[in-house]
Motif scaffolding. Structure first.
Motif, PDB file in Angstrom:
ATOM      1  N   ALA A 137       0.969  -1.045   0.111  1.00 12.81           N
ATOM      2  CA  ALA A 137      -0.147   0.104  -0.101  1.00 12.81           C
ATOM      3  C   ALA A 137       0.941   0.908   0.007  1.00 12.81           C
ATOM      4  CB  ALA A 137      -0.969   0.031   1.100  1.00 12.81           C
ATOM      5  N   PHE A 138       1.871   1.262   0.800  1.00  9.60           N
ATOM      6  CA  PHE A 138       2.820   2.490   0.901  1.00  9.60           C
ATOM      7  C   PHE A 138       3.503   2.485  -0.337  1.00  9.60           C
ATOM      8  CE2 PHE A 138       3.131   1.662   5.877  1.00  9.60           C
ATOM      9  CZ  PHE A 138       2.112   2.650   5.857  1.00  9.60           C
ATOM     10  N   GLN A 139       3.705   1.644  -1.184  1.00 13.36           N
ATOM     11  CA  GLN A 139       4.615   1.665  -2.132  1.00 13.36           C
ATOM     12  C   GLN A 139       4.018   1.882  -3.613  1.00 13.36           C
ATOM     13  OE1 GLN A 139       6.353  -2.326  -2.395  1.00 13.36           O
ATOM     14  NE2 GLN A 139       8.116  -1.972  -0.967  1.00 13.36           N
ATOM     15  N   TYR A 140       2.759   1.560  -3.517  1.00 16.82           N
ATOM     16  CA  TYR A 140       1.731   1.906  -4.718  1.00 16.82           C
ATOM     17  C   TYR A 140       0.802   2.694  -4.679  1.00 16.82           C
ATOM     18  CZ  TYR A 140       5.093  -1.643  -6.596  1.00 16.82           C
ATOM     19  OH  TYR A 140       6.256  -2.511  -7.029  1.00 16.82           O
ATOM     20  N   VAL A 141      -0.199   2.762  -3.587  1.00 13.55           N
ATOM     21  CA  VAL A 141      -1.266   3.683  -3.489  1.00 13.55           C
ATOM     22  C   VAL A 141      -0.918   4.844  -2.764  1.00 13.55           C
ATOM     23  CG1 VAL A 141      -3.555   3.880  -2.302  1.00 13.55           C
ATOM     24  CG2 VAL A 141      -2.931   1.588  -3.332  1.00 13.55           C
ATOM     25  N   LYS A 142       0.249   4.681  -1.827  1.00 10.55           N
ATOM     26  CA  LYS A 142       0.790   5.843  -1.164  1.00 10.55           C
ATOM     27  C   LYS A 142      -0.242   6.811  -0.389  1.00 10.55           C
ATOM     28  CE  LYS A 142       4.513   5.887  -4.646  1.00 10.55           C
ATOM     29  NZ  LYS A 142       5.481   6.571  -5.656  1.00 10.55           N
ATOM     30  N   THR A 143       0.392   7.841  -0.020  1.00 15.74           N
ATOM     31  CA  THR A 143      -0.418   8.418   0.870  1.00 15.74           C
ATOM     32  C   THR A 143      -1.355   9.643   0.171  1.00 15.74           C
ATOM     33  OG1 THR A 143       1.227  10.167   1.311  1.00 15.74           O
ATOM     34  CG2 THR A 143       0.953   8.492   2.946  1.00 15.74           C
ATOM     35  N   ALA A 144      -2.573  10.375   0.814  1.00 15.18           N
ATOM     36  CA  ALA A 144      -3.417  10.992   0.060  1.00 15.18           C
ATOM     37  C   ALA A 144      -2.475  12.532  -0.153  1.00 15.18           C
ATOM     38  CB  ALA A 144      -4.489  11.268   1.069  1.00 15.18           C
ATOM     39  N   PRO A 145      -3.141  13.050  -1.184  1.00 16.92           N
ATOM     40  CA  PRO A 145      -2.571  14.409  -1.242  1.00 16.92           C
ATOM     41  C   PRO A 145      -2.444  15.427  -0.159  1.00 16.92           C
ATOM     42  CG  PRO A 145      -3.972  14.104  -3.090  1.00 16.92           C
ATOM     43  CD  PRO A 145      -4.170  12.873  -2.237  1.00 16.92           C
ATOM     44  N   GLY A 146      -1.194  15.908   0.053  1.00 15.07           N
ATOM     45  CA  GLY A 146      -1.130  16.690   1.171  1.00 15.07           C
ATOM     46  C   GLY A 146      -0.828  16.036   2.632  1.00 15.07           C
ATOM     47  N   ILE A 147      -0.825  14.802   2.483  1.00 12.80           N
ATOM     48  CA  ILE A 147      -0.671  13.830   3.662  1.00 12.80           C
ATOM     49  C   ILE A 147       0.568  13.059   3.494  1.00 12.80           C
ATOM     50  CG2 ILE A 147      -1.607  12.170   5.031  1.00 12.80           C
ATOM     51  CD1 ILE A 147      -3.280  14.757   5.276  1.00 12.80           C
ATOM     52  N   LEU A 300      -7.301   3.035   9.505  1.00 14.54           N
ATOM     53  CA  LEU A 300      -6.158   3.369   9.055  1.00 14.54           C
ATOM     54  C   LEU A 300      -6.698   4.639   8.171  1.00 14.54           C
ATOM     55  CD1 LEU A 300      -3.948   0.791   8.068  1.00 14.54           C
ATOM     56  CD2 LEU A 300      -3.722   1.923  10.233  1.00 14.54           C
ATOM     57  N   GLN A 301      -5.945   5.788   8.215  1.00 15.05           N
ATOM     58  CA  GLN A 301      -6.212   7.249   7.667  1.00 15.05           C
ATOM     59  C   GLN A 301      -5.005   7.690   7.245  1.00 15.05           C
ATOM     60  OE1 GLN A 301      -8.296   9.348  10.779  1.00 15.05           O
ATOM     61  NE2 GLN A 301      -6.351   9.817  11.872  1.00 15.05           N
ATOM     62  N   GLY A 302      -4.983   8.583   6.143  1.00 11.97           N
ATOM     63  CA  GLY A 302      -3.911   8.973   5.393  1.00 11.97           C
ATOM     64  C   GLY A 302      -3.553   8.601   4.177  1.00 11.97           C
ATOM     65  N   MET A 303      -4.031   7.229   3.681  1.00 10.39           N
ATOM     66  CA  MET A 303      -3.795   6.785   2.539  1.00 10.39           C
ATOM     67  C   MET A 303      -4.653   7.142   1.274  1.00 10.39           C
ATOM     68  SD  MET A 303      -1.456   4.377   3.232  1.00 10.39           S
ATOM     69  CE  MET A 303      -1.555   3.613   1.690  1.00 10.39           C
ATOM     70  N   ALA A 304      -4.200   7.210   0.114  1.00  2.30           N
ATOM     71  CA  ALA A 304      -4.840   7.880  -0.917  1.00  2.30           C
ATOM     72  C   ALA A 304      -6.222   6.959  -1.285  1.00  2.30           C
ATOM     73  CB  ALA A 304      -3.979   7.731  -2.187  1.00  2.30           C
ATOM     74  N   ALA A 305      -6.440   5.755  -0.606  1.00  3.43           N
ATOM     75  CA  ALA A 305      -7.431   4.920  -0.867  1.00  3.43           C
ATOM     76  C   ALA A 305      -7.318   4.187   0.466  1.00  3.43           C
ATOM     77  CB  ALA A 305      -7.357   3.940  -2.131  1.00  3.43           C
ATOM     78  N   PRO A 306      -8.867   3.722   0.816  1.00  2.58           N
ATOM     79  CA  PRO A 306      -8.823   3.012   2.165  1.00  2.58           C
ATOM     80  C   PRO A 306      -8.395   1.551   2.088  1.00  2.58           C
ATOM     81  CG  PRO A 306     -10.847   3.353   0.918  1.00  2.58           C
ATOM     82  CD  PRO A 306     -10.210   3.967   0.365  1.00  2.58           C
ATOM     83  N   ILE A 307      -7.383   1.436   2.837  1.00  7.15           N
ATOM     84  CA  ILE A 307      -6.799   0.239   3.055  1.00  7.15           C
ATOM     85  C   ILE A 307      -6.459  -0.342   4.447  1.00  7.15           C
ATOM     86  CG2 ILE A 307      -4.774  -1.472   2.721  1.00  7.15           C
ATOM     87  CD1 ILE A 307      -4.320   0.190   0.004  1.00  7.15           C
TER      88      ILE A 307
END
Length: 334
Positions: A137-147, A300-307
C-alpha cells in the motif's frame, strides 16, 4: 452494534468494491458470504476460482457466487498492472519481469487493482502480518495528497451520552506513528477530521490535546501542539480545530469556558488528537476498559485509498465490520 448497522445501511446506498486478497482463508470467505447476503458492498476475492468455489461449498456458503473472483496467477489485467508497477517503481529499479512475478502476490494484486480504479478499498490481515499488508500500500497506493503520514483512529462509543456526539468520539493517533512532528500532527488532525465525516457521520470538532491550555504551561512539547494546531487550520480551513487544550478543557463545558473562553471547541470536542502515539494508545485503552466503552478500530487514515489491516486473531464479524468501515471511507473519498 447500532453504529455498525448504520454504517452498513450507508454503505448499501452507495456500494463500493472492496477487495479481500485472502480469498481462500475460512473467516474471510465466511465474512464475504455475510457481506454479499446483506448486500452492503461488492466483494472481490483473490484466489484460484475453483479452490474458492470448493472451499465455499465445503463451508456451506451459498452466496459466494455473487463475488468477483480474480485468479492471481491468471487474469486479463496482469500485464497492464505489471506495467503500472514498473512505472511507479522505475526509480527503484523495478523490471517488468520482477513486476510480473510480484503481481501474483494477492497483497500486491489488491493494491494494484485499487491503483487502477478496479477496486475502491481493501481489507486484509486475517492471514498476513501488518507489515506485509501495508508495504504494498505504501509503495503503490501511497498517501493522500497533502498527507505524508498514516495514522490510526478509533471510534469510541461511550455509555455516557453527554460526551462527544451523543456519546460518540474519535481518538487519534492510537495505532501507528510514535512521535509525530508538528507538521505530521497537523496532518493527523486533518485526516482524523475526514475520517470522522466519512465514518462517524458527524461534523468534527477537533481538540489538539496537551498538558497545557492556551499557554498555561511552557515546554517544547506544548509548542509542538500549538504549532500543529495553526498548521492544521491552514491545511483545512473547513474544519473546526483548536488547541492546545487539556483533556478536561476539551470535553467539559464549564472547564472549557473557564480555561479557553471564546473557543468554539473547548468543552464541546468530539474528536481528540493526541500529541504522541503513547498518549493516544494509553487513553483509548483506559477509556475502553474503565468507562466500558466500545472501541472500533484502528481505522487507518491518510492513505490515498482506504486500506485496512485486520488482526490475525480476528473473527468473522470483525472482517464484516471492517469492510463496512472501509466502504464508508471509500464513499467519503469521492
Amino acid at each position: 452494534m447500532e453504529f455498525i448497522e448504520q454504517l452498513k445501511q450507508r454503505a448499501s446506498e452507495n456500494k463500493k468494491r472492496i477487495v479481500l486478497p485472502e480469498g481462500l482463508e475460512e473467516r474471510t470467505l465466511r465474512a464475504a458470504n455475510t457481506i454479499l447476503t446483506e448486500g452492503f458492498a461488492d466483494v472481490i476475492l483473490i484466489g484460484n476460482p475453483q479452490k474458492v468455489n470448493e472451499a465455499a461449498a465445503g463451508f456451506g456458503l451459498e452466496n459466494i457466487d455473487k463475488a468477483t473472483v480474480v485468479d492471481p496467477e491468471n487474469h486479463e489485467k496482469m500485464d497492464a498492472y505489471a506495467d503500472m508497477m514498473v512505472e511507479i517503481r522505475k526509480n527503484k529499479g523495478m523490471t517488468k519481469e520482477q513486476a510480473l512475478e510480484l503481481i501474483k502476490n494477492p497483497l500486491f494484486l489488491a493494491v494494484m487493482m485499487i491503483k487502477a480504479g478496479d477496486a475502491d478499498g481493501e481489507v486484509a490481515g486475517a492471514d498476513n502480518a501488518t507489515g506485509d499488508v501495508l508495504r504494498p500500500a505504501f509503495q503503490y497506493v501511497k498517501t493522500a495528497p497533502g498527507i505524508s503520514v498514516v495514522s490510526g483512529a478509533f471510534i469510541m462509543i461511550l455509555k455516557d451520552k453527554e460526551f462527544g456526539e451523543d456519546g460518540m468520539m474519535v481518538f487519534a493517533d492510537c495505532a501507528v506513528h510514535p512521535n509525530p512532528t508538528a507538521e505530521e500532527l497537523a496532518e493527523i488532525a486533518v485526516a482524523t477530521g475526514r475520517t470522522t465525516r466519512a465514518i462517524a457521520g458527524f461534523e468534527p470538532k477537533i481538540a489538539m490535546l496537551s498538558f497545557s491550555t492556551k499557554g498555561s504551561a511552557k515546554h517544547e512539547m506544548v509548542d509542538k501542539v500549538a504549532t500543529a494546531t495553526e498548521l492544521a487550520k491552514q491545511m483545512a480551513p473547513d474544519l473546526k480545530i483548536d488547541g492546545e487544550l487539556q483533556s478536561d478543557a476539551a470535553i467539559i463545558p464549564a472547564i472549557g469556558q473557564k480555561k479557553a473562553p471564546g473557543s468554539e471547541i473547548a468543552g464541546q470536542a468530539n474528536v481528540l488528537v493526541f500529541p504522541t502515539l503513547e498518549t493516544g494508545n494509553i487513553a483509548y485503552k483506559l477509556v475502553q476498559r474503565m468507562a466500558h466503552a466500545e472501541a472500533i478500530g484502528p481505522v487507518l487514515q491518510g492513505m490515498a485509498a482506504p486500506i485496512n489491516d485486520l488482526s490475525r486473531g480476528c473473527s468473522v464479524s470483525d472482517i464484516v465490520n471492517l469492510v463496512a468501515i472501509t466502504a464508508n471511507q471509500a464513499a467519503g473519498n469521492m
